[in-house]
Design an enzyme around this catalytic site. Structure first.
Site, mmCIF file in Angstrom:
data_model
loop_
_atom_site.group_PDB
_atom_site.id
_atom_site.type_symbol
_atom_site.label_atom_id
_atom_site.label_comp_id
_atom_site.label_asym_id
_atom_site.label_seq_id
_atom_site.Cartn_x
_atom_site.Cartn_y
_atom_site.Cartn_z
ATOM 1 N N CYS A 125 28.720 31.836 34.570
ATOM 2 C CA CYS A 125 30.072 31.628 34.335
ATOM 3 C C CYS A 125 30.638 31.517 32.826
ATOM 4 C CB CYS A 125 30.684 30.583 35.148
ATOM 5 S SG CYS A 125 30.546 30.618 36.976
ATOM 6 N N HIS A 252 37.364 28.480 31.828
ATOM 7 C CA HIS A 252 36.666 28.516 33.010
ATOM 8 C C HIS A 252 36.970 27.494 34.282
ATOM 9 C CE1 HIS A 252 34.036 29.724 36.498
ATOM 10 N NE2 HIS A 252 33.293 28.654 35.999
ATOM 11 N N ASN A 282 37.726 30.137 41.997
ATOM 12 C CA ASN A 282 36.645 30.278 40.894
ATOM 13 C C ASN A 282 36.135 31.632 41.138
ATOM 14 O OD1 ASN A 282 34.472 30.011 39.360
ATOM 15 N ND2 ASN A 282 33.892 28.047 39.940
#
Length: 325
Positions: A125, A252, A282
């Site tokens: 991520c 994020h 997400n």
């Protein structure tokens, strides 16, 4: 054990975000009632507790390459640039890794960026931070290069184990940035970047063969909060800034618990914490560039805004970007 990469200050490099773009799959799944997915039915309060009202799910024809191409095209159009003038294409992705070939060359070919060097990066991520820092390094190292397209794309829904609450959180998307060398005296653009690794925590989140479903450990939330705060403190300190000096934190997004921990740790007003987590979920490494594109398009983010972005990901990586739009 911490592997420290002190990052790179890009102030005065002339590197700026010339264009932003995103792509959301056609199917938007809303969580406004009972939700049945992966053979399990969730009550309305389950999605409400997790904080995701809706998310996008890619159809079979919306491959990772397809989504990346759409986002990159939108970014180039937003920048008013031609793919033929692109020197570098960097694709960040972790959900659809393959042996060979890498996916980025196919993205470059479909865009028409036939003269560009194209390759993939991962970093889970933190992929967008990794990709942008890598592109910035290449552009400054090559005097003749001027323009890069950095794309981050993940089909995160495919990494949710059926029957787990990740099915209500993980979404699919692609986001892209055109990074361009311009006037070094321009106060806008990329100011700083950092990407660090704590190898001792590499197994905190894993997705292994054969299914590739995400497997987080219970300590993930605390580690994610600590790492995010460490990144933010590092970048702010390096640039002589305080939390109150930034206009926005565009991180994020992981989940509501991580968000609350980061806001509290930074003493950040809730109105400065900007994500599209509630509507998109997400989306892995795509989460930062899709938020930048979406919120710039809607007018929430404006030219001149000072933005800090933090990201954490399996590896254990943690990184950040400081930039002025």
């Amino acid at each position: 054990m911490h592997a420290r990469t002190e990052g790179r200050t890009w102030t005065g490099s002339g590197l700026k975000f010339a264009g932003l773009g995103h792509y959301y799959p056609r199917h938007l799944r809303r969580h406004d009632g009972e939700v049945t997915v992966g053979g399990r039915t969730y009550p309305p309060e389950a999605a409400a507790e997790l904080g995701v009202r809706s998310l996008h799910v890619a159809d079979e024809d919306e491959t990772l390459e397809f989504m990346a191409v759409q986002a990159a095209r939108n970014a180039l159009e937003n920048a008013g640039r031609s793919a033929a003038d692109v020197d570098l294409v960097v694709l960040a992705n972790w959900t659809d890794r393959q042996w060979i070939p890498e996916i980025a060359p196919g993205v470059a070919a479909e865009l028409g960026a036939h003269g560009a060097l194209a390759f993939d990066v991962c970093g889970a991520c933190t992929g967008f931070v990794h990709g942008l820092q890598t592109a910035a390094s290449f552009l400054t190292a090559h005097p003749g290069w001027k323009r890069a397209v950095v794309v981050a794309a993940d089909r995160f829904t495919r990494r949710a184990r059926p029957g787990t609450r990740g099915q209500l959180v993980f979404g699919d998307a692609a986001g892209a940035v055109v990074l361009e060398k311009g006037d070094p005296d321009d106060p806008s653009g990329l100011l700083d970047s950092v990407l660090d690794c704590d190898a001792s925590e590499a197994d905190t989140v894993a997705a292994r063969a054969p299914e590739g479903f995400l497997r987080p450990k219970p300590e993930l939330i605390d580690l994610a909060v600590r790492s995010s705060l460490r990144v933010a403190d590092n970048v702010l300190d390096r640039n002589g800034l305080k939390t109150s000096d930034i206009d926005w934190l565009v991180p994020h997004p992981g989940n509501n618990a991580i968000h609350a921990g980061v806001r509290d740790g930074l003493d950040l007003p809730v109105e400065k914490f900007l994500t599209n987590f509630a509507d998109r979920g997400n989306t892995g490494c795509a989460s930062i560039p899709i938020a930048l594109s979406e919120f710039t398009q809607s007018g929430v983010l404006k030219s001149g805004d000072l933005v800090l972005s933090t990201a954490v990901g399996s590896g254990w990586y943690y990184g950040g970007l400081l930039y002025r739009l």
